[in-house]
Structure formats: structure tokens, C-alpha cells
Design an enzyme around this catalytic site. Structure first.
Site, PDB file in Angstrom:
ATOM      1  N   HIS A 138       1.056  -1.468   0.242  1.00  0.00           N
ATOM      2  CA  HIS A 138      -0.061   0.373   0.306  1.00  0.00           C
ATOM      3  C   HIS A 138       1.162   1.526   0.401  1.00  0.00           C
ATOM      4  CE1 HIS A 138      -2.959   2.961   1.138  1.00  0.00           C
ATOM      5  NE2 HIS A 138      -2.468   3.259   1.825  1.00  0.00           N
ATOM      6  N   GLU A 205      -8.852  -2.542   6.414  1.00  0.00           N
ATOM      7  CA  GLU A 205      -7.915  -2.357   8.043  1.00  0.00           C
ATOM      8  C   GLU A 205      -8.620  -3.041   8.620  1.00  0.00           C
ATOM      9  OE1 GLU A 205      -5.988   0.948   9.169  1.00  0.00           O
ATOM     10  OE2 GLU A 205      -6.751   2.399   7.739  1.00  0.00           O
ATOM     11  N   ASP A 237     -11.333   2.361   7.148  1.00  0.00           N
ATOM     12  CA  ASP A 237     -11.065   3.424   7.550  1.00  0.00           C
ATOM     13  C   ASP A 237     -11.056   4.792   6.157  1.00  0.00           C
ATOM     14  OD1 ASP A 237      -9.870   5.792   9.884  1.00  0.00           O
ATOM     15  OD2 ASP A 237      -7.845   5.855   9.478  1.00  0.00           O
ATOM     16  N   LYS A 257      -9.685  12.244   6.795  1.00  0.00           N
ATOM     17  CA  LYS A 257     -10.004  11.337   7.433  1.00  0.00           C
ATOM     18  C   LYS A 257     -11.093  11.154   8.938  1.00  0.00           C
ATOM     19  CE  LYS A 257      -7.637   8.386   7.015  1.00  0.00           C
ATOM     20  NZ  LYS A 257      -7.699   6.657   5.892  1.00  0.00           N
TER      21      LYS A 257
END
Length: 435
Positions: A138, A205, A237, A257
Site C-alpha cells: 500500500h 484495515e 478507515d 480522515k
């Protein structure tokens, strides 16, 4: 491992013995639930298609008084604070109550509630949330998208990178996501414009709840780290990629976020995960040696947990047409995470930071090396340049209103009973019409 991992063991509850069940006798994940009875939130344990009401089952469980008192609380924090030995004792006692030859099966049936009849809640009060950046694939995928041609992060192979997230916006599966607002720009020379994100993305996640914490100024060693973990849950997330691209320099993401993080309601114990240990992701040839606090012979022998995570997408049109959710990603925690939870705990506290019961640590997006193993749309669509085509012909680069994202995780290995972490499901709704 012990008798609770015996693959031949079965429950007197038939739905727990079905091969496809996430919650056989060998699992017994914790949860917090509520119902219309007016009794308030209660601690529960998943078994088959039922929830065992632990508050009601207390007289049938041979447990120390401290555990019994913790089961009377309206959150799982008090139970988590007792540490791994208490969580192990509770799981063993529940196993004995629920296994086929239990002498209390009739009384225990009165403590079961169908999962379909309860509201599953956030298991505990989360005081702090730390999100790591622990998948090498990632990290490289997103780095190449955002900073093509630059030298890869020099610190990634030395330490688990992380940032402090927003605990107040962690919600349980089933809570809708309202499309967030923020400032974005299409090119680096434009002034930003304000409005709903056009690049809403999921992130695959795993999260770990802190059980027993550590004192301020003290560190948790890598060999003791798992004794401070209450259990593992699925975590989505979310990210607003266009907002993130503009706001992240120099301190990192904020509005992109902090609007929502979704977690599954089930907390799977490390005891249940024990049969599914696997060698951690290999360090590449030429990788720098680890600092002593991030490595040990014991840690290498324990390895990582081999948890599979599948992500599916269903649009509003697909639901209207009766089409099932389409799988878009399949990741593996053992294969695709460069850093283990134990290393994350050790690094988090090595400078003296105190973790507290109920704190939550996210792994960061889990992505693999092959097509279809990427843990976010920005990777799956190569930055939005290659759309995903769904069974009804719809195309997606990022998420649209009405889309529903579901994540399902499980562990399986020959010689052991398959167990699951349940599901984390969220539907996207439209943004606010005004500020």
C-alpha cells in the site's frame, strides 16, 4: 493451544456447527448489544446466529468476582482492563457452557438472543485512536501515485509509521456515512473550491483494542505486547482522496480522515486466533536491521495472524436489480502487513506514551502485490484512471451516494475450525446541503 481449539468440538447450538458460521465454539468473540427490553447495553458473546448474554449467564459461568463485576458494566472497558488472563478465563468458561456435553445447556438457552433481534454497539469507549501505515505494498502503491519518480519513504523499513486519528468519529458497522465536505482543487495552480468530496474511498484495515494499558513513561516490550491486546476487529478507515491531496502538507490528513471510521461489532480474542499464526511478511533483501525493541526471537516465532479480508461493493442500482454485492478486493494480513500488531504496540510506547484501556490501533490499509488484492479504490483504479466495471455495467473509480461497502474477515487452516470476524457494512448517503 488448548481444548478450545479442538476442531472436533461442537456446541449444543446447531447453528454454531454449520461450516459457514463465523462464530463456532472455537471462536466466541465479544460484543456489546442492546435490545428493546429496556435493560440497557450488555456484554455478549457470538455463538452461531445467537448472542450469549453474559450478564444473564453470569451465574452459570465459573468466574472470579472481578470478571463477573466487569460483565455488569455497560461497556467492555472494565473487562478489557482485567487483561489477557481474564479474557482467556471468560472464553474458557463460555466454551464449557456452550459445548455439547454441558450440564447447563437448558439454562444457557435462556441466555441466548438471536443476533437478528439485537442492536450491536461499539464495544467500548475509545479514548484514543492511532492509525498505522503498515503495508509495504500500500505504501509503495500510494507513494507512486502521489510522488512519482521520488525516492521511496526512507523510514518505512525502519519503524511502523503512524499518526493520531479521531476517536470520536469511530462508529459501529451499519452506521451510514454522510459524504464529507472539504477543500479540493483539480490542479496545483488553481485556488481550492469547497464542496462534497468526489473521491470517497474505503480502506481495508484491522484494528486492535488495547486491554491492559501501560504507565506513562514506561514501554511495552515486543514480547509482552500481546498481553496488552484485548482483541481484533475489522476496520474500514474511510478517506476523501481529493481533500487529502490538498490538505496533507505539511502535517498530514485532517478533514479527509476524521469524518468517519467504521468497525465491526465483534472483538475476536487472540486466543481464538492462536491456530492461525503464520510467518510475518518477509523483509526484503537488503532491508536494514531492526532496532532491538522491534525484534526478538520470541516475536519471530509467534509470527503474524493469517486473517483474510474480503471487500464487496453493491450500488443502489444493483440492489434494485437484485444483484449480490461484487467482490473488489481480497487481502491477507499475514502476507500483506509489513509490521505486526506487537511491533506497533512496542513502537507506540517505546518513547514513554501510555496506552489506555479501550484505545484503538489501526493497521493502515492492507494491500497485496497482485491485482485485486489492493485495499483501497485509489489503488484498484490506479488513481481513478481505470474504472472498475460491475456486473450490471456500472463503473466506479470512487464511491457514489447509495453505494454500500461490506468487509468480511475470516481465518482458515487445515486441521482447525474456520472462524470469522463478522462483517463491517456501511452505506453512503449524500452530503449536507449547506454548511
Amino acid at each position: 493451544m488448548d481444548h478450545t481449539h479442538n476442531p472436533e468440538a461442537v456446541s449444543w447450538l446447531n447453528t454454531a456447527n454449520q461450516p459457514e458460521s463465523d462464530f463456532p465454539l472455537q471462536n466466541l468473540p465479544l460484543c456489546l448489544f442492546d435490545r428493546d427490553s429496556g435493560d440497557g447495553p450488555a456484554a455478549g458473546m457470538g455463538i452461531g446466529d445467537q448472542v450469549l448474554n453474559l450478564r444473564r449467564a453470569r451465574p452459570l459461568l465459573d468466574l472470579p468476582a472481578s470478571i463477573g463485576e466487569a460483565l455488569s458494566a455497560s461497556r467492555l472497558n472494565a473487562l478489557f482492563a482485567l487483561g489477557r488472563p481474564a479474557l482467556t478465563a471468560l472464553r474458557h468458561a463460555a466454551w464449557s457452557l456452550l459445548e455439547r456435553d454441558s450440564q447447563h445447556s437448558v439454562a444457557a438457552r435462556a441466555c441466548l438472543v438471536p443476533q437478528a433481534d439485537v442492536r450491536l454497539l461499539l464495544p467500548c469507549d475509545v479514548g484514543d485512536y492511532t492509525d498505522f501505515f503498515a503495508s509495504l505494498h500500500h505504501a509503495r502503491n500510494t507513494f507512486n501515485l502521489f510522488r512519482p519518480g521520488q525516492v521511496f519513504l526512507p523510514n518505512f523499513q525502519h519503524l511502523p509509521i503512524a499518526y493520531h486519528g479521531r476517536a470520536s468519529s469511530i462508529v459501529v458497522s451499519g452506521h451510514a456515512l454522510r459524504r464529507p465536505l472539504g477543500q479540493t482543487r483539480d490542479t496545483p495552480v488553481q485556488n481550492p473550491k469547497f464542496g462534497p468530496t468526489r473521491k470517497l474511498d474505503f480502506e481495508v484495515e484491522l484494528g486492535v483494542y488495547v486491554g491492559r494499558g501501560n504507565a506513562l513513561g514506561e514501554a511495552i516490550s515486543i514480547d509482552e505486547a500481546e498481553q496488552h491486546m484485548a482483541g481484533v476487529s475489522i476496520l474500514n478507515d474511510w478517506s476523501a482522496r481529493d481533500v487529502q491531496a490538498f490538505e496533507s502538507q505539511p502535517l498530514g490528513p485532517f478533514l479527509s480522515k476524521n469524518f468517519l471510521s467504521s468497525v465491526a461489532p465483534w472483538v475476536v480474542s487472540l486466543d481464538a486466533l492462536e491456530p492461525f499464526r503464520s510467518a510475518p511478511a518477509p523483509r526484503e533483501e537488503g532491508a536494514p536491521p531492526l532496532q532491538a525493541y522491534l525484534d526478538s526471537i520470541t516475536h519471530r516465532a509467534k509470527g503474524a495472524f493469517d486473517i483474510h479480508i474480503e471487500t464487496r461493493l453493491q450500488t443502489q442500482a444493483m440492489r434494485d436489480q437484485g444483484l449480490s454485492p461484487e467482490r473488489v478486493s481480497h487481502a491477507s494480513a499475514a502476507r500483506d502487513l509489513y509490521w505486526t500488531p506487537a511491533q506497533m504496540f512496542a513502537h507506540h510506547t517505546v518513547g514513554g506514551c501510555n496506552l489506555r484501556t479501550g484505545d484503538f490501533l489501526g493497521s493502515g490499509t492492507i494491500s497485496g502485490p497482485d491485482a485485486g488484492t489492493e485495499g483501497s479504490l485509489i489503488e484498484l483504479t490506479h488513481g481513478g484512471t481505470q474504472a472498475i466495471t460491475l456486473p450490471n455495467g456500472e463503473r466506479r473509480t470512487f464511491l457514489e451516494d447509495g453505494d454500500e461497502v461490506s468487509m468480511h474477515a475470516w481465518c482458515e487452516r487445515p486441521g482447525f475450525r474456520r472462524i470469522g470476524l463478522g462483517r463491517c457494512l456501511t452505506r453512503i448517503t449524500n452530503a449536507r446541503s449547506s454548511v
